[in-house]
Design a protein around this motif. Structure first.
Motif, PDB file in Angstrom:
ATOM      1  N   ARG A   1     -16.163  -5.861  12.841  1.00 33.96           N
ATOM      2  CA  ARG A   1     -14.995  -5.084  13.267  1.00 33.96           C
ATOM      3  C   ARG A   1     -13.702  -5.619  12.678  1.00 33.96           C
ATOM      4  O   ARG A   1     -12.677  -4.919  12.692  1.00 33.96           O
ATOM      5  N   HIS A   2     -13.717  -6.836  12.167  1.00 35.68           N
ATOM      6  CA  HIS A   2     -12.479  -7.463  11.695  1.00 35.68           C
ATOM      7  C   HIS A   2     -12.562  -7.879  10.228  1.00 35.68           C
ATOM      8  O   HIS A   2     -11.832  -8.763   9.793  1.00 35.68           O
ATOM      9  N   THR A   3     -13.450  -7.265   9.473  1.00 33.47           N
ATOM     10  CA  THR A   3     -13.558  -7.534   8.035  1.00 33.47           C
ATOM     11  C   THR A   3     -13.035  -6.331   7.255  1.00 33.47           C
ATOM     12  O   THR A   3     -13.434  -5.201   7.522  1.00 33.47           O
ATOM     13  N   ASP A   4     -12.151  -6.595   6.303  1.00 28.62           N
ATOM     14  CA  ASP A   4     -11.552  -5.541   5.484  1.00 28.62           C
ATOM     15  C   ASP A   4     -12.111  -5.623   4.069  1.00 28.62           C
ATOM     16  O   ASP A   4     -11.955  -6.640   3.390  1.00 28.62           O
ATOM     17  N   VAL A   5     -12.780  -4.566   3.615  1.00 31.14           N
ATOM     18  CA  VAL A   5     -13.382  -4.564   2.274  1.00 31.14           C
ATOM     19  C   VAL A   5     -12.616  -3.664   1.317  1.00 31.14           C
ATOM     20  O   VAL A   5     -13.112  -3.342   0.234  1.00 31.14           O
ATOM     21  N   SER A   6     -11.406  -3.281   1.688  1.00 31.28           N
ATOM     22  CA  SER A   6     -10.641  -2.370   0.826  1.00 31.28           C
ATOM     23  C   SER A   6     -10.153  -3.055  -0.441  1.00 31.28           C
ATOM     24  O   SER A   6      -9.913  -2.392  -1.452  1.00 31.28           O
ATOM     25  N   ARG A   7     -10.000  -4.362  -0.393  1.00 31.63           N
ATOM     26  CA  ARG A   7      -9.517  -5.093  -1.572  1.00 31.63           C
ATOM     27  C   ARG A   7     -10.419  -6.307  -1.813  1.00 31.63           C
ATOM     28  O   ARG A   7     -10.147  -7.400  -1.329  1.00 31.63           O
ATOM     29  N   LEU A   8     -11.477  -6.126  -2.564  1.00 32.85           N
ATOM     30  CA  LEU A   8     -12.391  -7.223  -2.888  1.00 32.85           C
ATOM     31  C   LEU A   8     -11.899  -7.977  -4.107  1.00 32.85           C
ATOM     32  O   LEU A   8     -11.427  -7.373  -5.074  1.00 32.85           O
ATOM     33  N   ASP A   9     -12.023  -9.301  -4.083  1.00 32.66           N
ATOM     34  CA  ASP A   9     -11.674 -10.088  -5.255  1.00 32.66           C
ATOM     35  C   ASP A   9     -12.947 -10.496  -5.987  1.00 32.66           C
ATOM     36  O   ASP A   9     -14.031  -9.973  -5.720  1.00 32.66           O
ATOM     37  N   ASP A  10     -12.832 -11.453  -6.901  1.00 28.33           N
ATOM     38  CA  ASP A  10     -13.972 -11.841  -7.725  1.00 28.33           C
ATOM     39  C   ASP A  10     -15.044 -12.601  -6.958  1.00 28.33           C
ATOM     40  O   ASP A  10     -16.111 -12.892  -7.519  1.00 28.33           O
ATOM     41  N   TYR A  11     -14.780 -12.944  -5.712  1.00 28.89           N
ATOM     42  CA  TYR A  11     -15.799 -13.574  -4.872  1.00 28.89           C
ATOM     43  C   TYR A  11     -16.561 -12.548  -4.054  1.00 28.89           C
ATOM     44  O   TYR A  11     -17.403 -12.895  -3.233  1.00 28.89           O
ATOM     45  N   GLY A  12     -16.273 -11.272  -4.266  1.00 28.93           N
ATOM     46  CA  GLY A  12     -16.984 -10.218  -3.576  1.00 28.93           C
ATOM     47  C   GLY A  12     -16.794 -10.265  -2.083  1.00 28.93           C
ATOM     48  O   GLY A  12     -15.684 -10.487  -1.574  1.00 28.93           O
ATOM     49  N   LEU A  13     -17.885 -10.097  -1.361  1.00 37.70           N
ATOM     50  CA  LEU A  13     -17.824 -10.060   0.102  1.00 37.70           C
ATOM     51  C   LEU A  13     -17.552 -11.429   0.706  1.00 37.70           C
ATOM     52  O   LEU A  13     -17.123 -11.530   1.857  1.00 37.70           O
ATOM     53  N   VAL A  14     -17.765 -12.487  -0.070  1.00 38.09           N
ATOM     54  CA  VAL A  14     -17.656 -13.850   0.462  1.00 38.09           C
ATOM     55  C   VAL A  14     -16.273 -14.111   1.046  1.00 38.09           C
ATOM     56  O   VAL A  14     -16.138 -14.582   2.182  1.00 38.09           O
ATOM     57  N   SER A  15     -15.231 -13.812   0.286  1.00 36.37           N
ATOM     58  CA  SER A  15     -13.874 -14.091   0.741  1.00 36.37           C
ATOM     59  C   SER A  15     -13.361 -13.041   1.715  1.00 36.37           C
ATOM     60  O   SER A  15     -12.387 -13.277   2.424  1.00 36.37           O
ATOM     61  N   ALA A  16     -13.996 -11.871   1.759  1.00 31.76           N
ATOM     62  CA  ALA A  16     -13.538 -10.802   2.652  1.00 31.76           C
ATOM     63  C   ALA A  16     -14.068 -10.967   4.074  1.00 31.76           C
ATOM     64  O   ALA A  16     -13.444 -10.494   5.025  1.00 31.76           O
ATOM     65  N   LEU A  17     -15.205 -11.618   4.230  1.00 33.08           N
ATOM     66  CA  LEU A  17     -15.831 -11.728   5.552  1.00 33.08           C
ATOM     67  C   LEU A  17     -14.970 -12.509   6.536  1.00 33.08           C
ATOM     68  O   LEU A  17     -14.379 -13.541   6.182  1.00 33.08           O
TER      69      LEU A  17
ATOM     70  N   PHE B   1     -27.024 -17.998   0.642  1.00 34.77           N
ATOM     71  CA  PHE B   1     -27.528 -16.652   0.365  1.00 34.77           C
ATOM     72  C   PHE B   1     -26.386 -15.638   0.235  1.00 34.77           C
ATOM     73  O   PHE B   1     -26.447 -14.733  -0.599  1.00 34.77           O
ATOM     74  N   VAL B   2     -25.343 -15.794   1.025  1.00 34.68           N
ATOM     75  CA  VAL B   2     -24.268 -14.793   1.061  1.00 34.68           C
ATOM     76  C   VAL B   2     -23.561 -14.673  -0.287  1.00 34.68           C
ATOM     77  O   VAL B   2     -23.453 -13.562  -0.827  1.00 34.68           O
ATOM     78  N   PRO B   3     -23.063 -15.767  -0.891  1.00 36.06           N
ATOM     79  CA  PRO B   3     -22.462 -15.597  -2.227  1.00 36.06           C
ATOM     80  C   PRO B   3     -23.470 -15.203  -3.293  1.00 36.06           C
ATOM     81  O   PRO B   3     -23.137 -14.449  -4.219  1.00 36.06           O
ATOM     82  N   ALA B   4     -24.711 -15.696  -3.174  1.00 32.48           N
ATOM     83  CA  ALA B   4     -25.717 -15.335  -4.172  1.00 32.48           C
ATOM     84  C   ALA B   4     -26.035 -13.849  -4.127  1.00 32.48           C
ATOM     85  O   ALA B   4     -26.233 -13.210  -5.169  1.00 32.48           O
ATOM     86  N   TYR B   5     -26.051 -13.266  -2.936  1.00 30.76           N
ATOM     87  CA  TYR B   5     -26.459 -11.869  -2.746  1.00 30.76           C
ATOM     88  C   TYR B   5     -25.274 -10.910  -2.791  1.00 30.76           C
ATOM     89  O   TYR B   5     -25.394  -9.802  -3.322  1.00 30.76           O
ATOM     90  N   SER B   6     -24.135 -11.322  -2.241  1.00 31.93           N
ATOM     91  CA  SER B   6     -22.988 -10.418  -2.095  1.00 31.93           C
ATOM     92  C   SER B   6     -21.772 -10.846  -2.899  1.00 31.93           C
ATOM     93  O   SER B   6     -20.708 -10.236  -2.763  1.00 31.93           O
ATOM     94  N   GLY B   7     -21.915 -11.873  -3.725  1.00 30.38           N
ATOM     95  CA  GLY B   7     -20.765 -12.381  -4.462  1.00 30.38           C
ATOM     96  C   GLY B   7     -20.269 -11.451  -5.556  1.00 30.38           C
ATOM     97  O   GLY B   7     -19.143 -11.618  -6.043  1.00 30.38           O
ATOM     98  N   LYS B   8     -21.082 -10.464  -5.953  1.00 31.77           N
ATOM     99  CA  LYS B   8     -20.665  -9.533  -6.998  1.00 31.77           C
ATOM    100  C   LYS B   8     -20.386  -8.134  -6.434  1.00 31.77           C
ATOM    101  O   LYS B   8     -20.479  -7.138  -7.153  1.00 31.77           O
ATOM    102  N   ASP B   9     -20.003  -8.083  -5.171  1.00 31.89           N
ATOM    103  CA  ASP B   9     -19.761  -6.776  -4.557  1.00 31.89           C
ATOM    104  C   ASP B   9     -18.531  -6.083  -5.124  1.00 31.89           C
ATOM    105  O   ASP B   9     -18.372  -4.874  -4.952  1.00 31.89           O
ATOM    106  N   ARG B  10     -17.659  -6.809  -5.785  1.00 27.90           N
ATOM    107  CA  ARG B  10     -16.552  -6.133  -6.464  1.00 27.90           C
ATOM    108  C   ARG B  10     -17.090  -5.203  -7.557  1.00 27.90           C
ATOM    109  O   ARG B  10     -16.519  -4.142  -7.829  1.00 27.90           O
ATOM    110  N   ILE B  11     -18.202  -5.573  -8.163  1.00 27.33           N
ATOM    111  CA  ILE B  11     -18.856  -4.726  -9.156  1.00 27.33           C
ATOM    112  C   ILE B  11     -19.678  -3.642  -8.466  1.00 27.33           C
ATOM    113  O   ILE B  11     -19.668  -2.472  -8.880  1.00 27.33           O
ATOM    114  N   ASN B  12     -20.372  -4.009  -7.423  1.00 21.48           N
ATOM    115  CA  ASN B  12     -21.395  -3.123  -6.844  1.00 21.48           C
ATOM    116  C   ASN B  12     -20.863  -2.097  -5.853  1.00 21.48           C
ATOM    117  O   ASN B  12     -21.566  -1.129  -5.552  1.00 21.48           O
ATOM    118  N   TYR B  13     -19.648  -2.311  -5.341  1.00 24.51           N
ATOM    119  CA  TYR B  13     -19.107  -1.400  -4.330  1.00 24.51           C
ATOM    120  C   TYR B  13     -18.175  -0.375  -4.975  1.00 24.51           C
ATOM    121  O   TYR B  13     -17.298  -0.721  -5.765  1.00 24.51           O
TER     122      TYR B  13
END
Length: 615
Positions: free
Chosen positions: A36-52, A469-481
């Motif tokens: 409820r408190h994670t914003d994915v509108s602006r992902l950086d090069d760390y993908g979901l890692v820094s947004a969580l 696992f989180v950076p390995a799996y979701s670290g490229k979400d800037r590309i994938n989202y």
């Protein structure tokens, strides 16, 4: 033989019979709060890692710690361990589906386009009709099943449930994994720790909406059937049962063969490795797989294989292609490099733990020798093909069932034989009175024994792997989202593009990149030689206008540039943001192009037909 020596309880369950549920509920509550408190509108090069939100990381740590203390306590029912694994899958595989309003992965969107084309065309088509995309019609199992499911559910598109596919495909693996591990041990601590490590180490990203996700689950299912029903002891129990299981195997193998190109080959090498063990000399599974695989390759898949065979033969032995770097294949930027190293360290750590488990657990090494063979069998595939520089990831994936088992064995006490167990019990009976007296005097078991290195070091390893696992799996979400604005822009393009049109883009990393591929052509200029890409950077509008000329009416030539293309180009070492901005500005300023649509996620231009005709 018994499996693991008893572990001393690390938590007294007296008066708190359901204490394992407390960390699980706390972890899921923290996860829900983080969602409820994670914003994915602006992902950086760390993908979901820094947004969580930090609550997510706290929840994952609580979940892992609760699992470890629960699974080590022999008095706890296996249902608690299962509940923790399901909690892990929710936090690992459902997080992206909850956070992102659109499905991830350009390849997932591509598979949606294949299903849509299959429904529209009403049947399979040849290379003369759909070009390179005909390969999907030559392995149509997954797509045909999804087309039928889409019609059955009455939904407009598989995108309605595509985002939840990673969770579904991961759940598909749970039963066959349990069956495999229960073949070699009855100790639930080893079984569930191995399952946990399997899911944690499975960062490769082949669980998305794809044929390989289903084919891989069926591959593990075939191994489970063979390991449990085709060993020497199973064969002795009756040939009639073997006939039934052969039919089951045949159905699974046919489904694999008609759905995916690589998985049957991996299955063949695994079954061949099992035949090297005296316990699995039954050649029926291997022969069945080879016959079905060859029959499909020589019939339905022959057009593709005939064209691809020269390149496949040339790639044999080219091990370097599996670790190739360079233009378009090098992680670029701090975030991309960090997430790449997180993935490498995670896989390396699990494989190292597996090696420790093999060396340390002598009894288990003998008992689970067939599983060790299955883990090592995919390694020769490194030399067979680069598989588009992805073979290294696929080999890791197919090694995981066996590697996770022995890695779990490294975290738990040594296995004992029945003779050693009996001797230990006899010695324990002689010293029982002495121990009980010492326990009464000290007030209970030694804290050092309950909370020693055997507890905390394995927990640290398990916790480190779970968090990595989180950076390995979701670290490229800037590309994938792809945000909704990008999806809307691309759909606007294909809603207006007439048959025979051409879509030009930097690369194929955008949603619906293959939409209408039966009637619309695509050209991604970053796939060209570097010299031509440099020419486009020097003279963007003029070079692109020349490349896009020649489209006949009623077709149009469109130029599309989106944030997904920018992220892919930047993070894979192709063109940076400044270079792509230069291309966009040049096209925008050129009188040869007209702006069709634009939003925060990208721009769409069309080549004016009068200008194109003159050239």
């Amino acid at each position: 033989m018994t499996d693991l020596s008893d572990l001393p309880p690390v938590w007294s369950g007296r008066g708190v019979p359901a204490w394992p549920g407390v960390p699980l509920l706390v972890a899921l509550a923290l996860w829900a709060y983080a969602m409820r408190h994670t914003d994915v509108s602006r992902l950086d090069d760390y993908g979901l890692v820094s947004a969580l939100h930090p609550a997510f990381w706290a929840g994952l740590a609580v979940l892992t710690t609760g699992f470890w203390f629960t699974v080590r306590d022999a008095r706890r029912p296996a249902a608690w361990s299962a509940a923790y694994v399901l909690g892990l899958l929710v936090m690992e595989r459902a997080t992206q589906a909850v956070l992102y309003p659109t499905p991830l992965y350009a390849w997932g969107w591509k598979h949606e386009a294949v299903i849509d084309h299959l429904l529209t065309a009403g049947g399979l088509q040849t290379a003369e009709q759909v070009g390179d995309m005909a390969v999907y019609d030559q392995w149509p199992g997954f797509f045909a099943a999804q087309a039928a499911l889409q019609r059955l559910l009455g939904v407009d598109s598989v995108a309605m449930y595509m985002a939840w596919w990673p969770l579904f495909s991961s759940l598909m693996l749970l039963l066959p994994l349990l069956l495999i591990y229960r073949t070699f041990t009855e100790d639930r601590r080893l079984i569930w720790t191995a399952v946990w490590l399997f899911y944690v180490a499975n960062w490769v990203g082949q669980d998305y909406f794809s044929p390989q996700s289903v084919a891989y689950a069926l591959h593990v299912g075939v191994l489970a059937v063979v390991l449990r029903r085709f060993g020497r002891s199973a064969v002795r129990r009756g040939r009639s049962r073997q006939a039934v299981w052969t039919v089951v195997l045949t159905v699974l193998i046919v489904t694999i063969v008609i759905s995916h190109q690589l998985t049957p080959g991996m299955l063949v090498v695994c079954l061949l490795a099992l035949c090297l063990s005296r316990r699995y000399r039954d050649w029926v599974p291997l022969v069945t797989t080879v016959v079905i695989f060859l029959a499909w390759c020589l019939t339905a898949a022959l057009p593709f294989l005939s064209a691809a065979m020269p390149d496949m033969i040339r790639s044999i032995g080219d091990v370097g292609a599996n670790v190739e770097t360079g233009y378009g294949a090098t992680p670029t930027g701090t975030g991309a490099i960090a997430t790449s190293w997180a993935a490498r360290l995670l896989s390396g750590s699990v494989l190292l733990l597996a090696a420790v488990g093999v060396l340390r657990q002598r009894v288990l090494r003998h008992r689970a020798w067939p599983l060790l063979l299955v883990a090592a069998a995919p390694l020769p595939m490194f030399a067979a093909s680069s598989y588009g520089s992805e073979m290294i990831f696929r080999v890791l994936l197919f090694m995981l069932p066996g590697a996770a088992f022995f890695a779990a064995a490294a975290l738990l006490p040594k296995v004992r034989t029945l003779a050693a167990d009996a001797a230990a019990q006899e010695a324990g009976n002689r010293q029982s009175d002495t121990r009980q007296s010492a326990t009464r005097q000290s007030g209970g078991p030694s804290k050092a024994r309950r909370w020693g290195i055997g507890t905390w070091v394995p927990l640290a390893a398990l916790l480190g792997g779970t968090l990595a696992f989180v950076p390995a799996y979701s670290g490229k979400d800037r590309i994938n989202y792809f945000p909704p604005q990008e999806v809307a822009l691309v759909r606007q393009l294909f809603e207006q593009a007439p048959d025979g049109s051409l879509v030009v883009a930097a690369n194929r990393n955008y949603p619906d990149a293959y939409a209408s591929y039966g009637s619309v052509d695509h050209y991604w200029f970053l796939d060209d030689a570097r010299s031509h890409v440099d020419e486009i950077v020097r003279h963007p509008a003029a070079t692109l206008a020349r490349d896009m000329a020649g489209v006949e009416r009623p077709g149009r030539a469109y130029f599309l540039l989106t944030q997904g293309q920018l992220a892919n180009s930047e993070m894979n070492g192709q063109l940076d943001k400044a270079q792509l901005d230069r291309i966009r500005r040049s096209v925008a300023a050129s009188p040869r192009f007209r702006l069709v649509a634009e939003n925060s996620a990208g721009s769409l231009y069309v080549l004016k037909q009068s200008e194109g005709a003159e050239r």
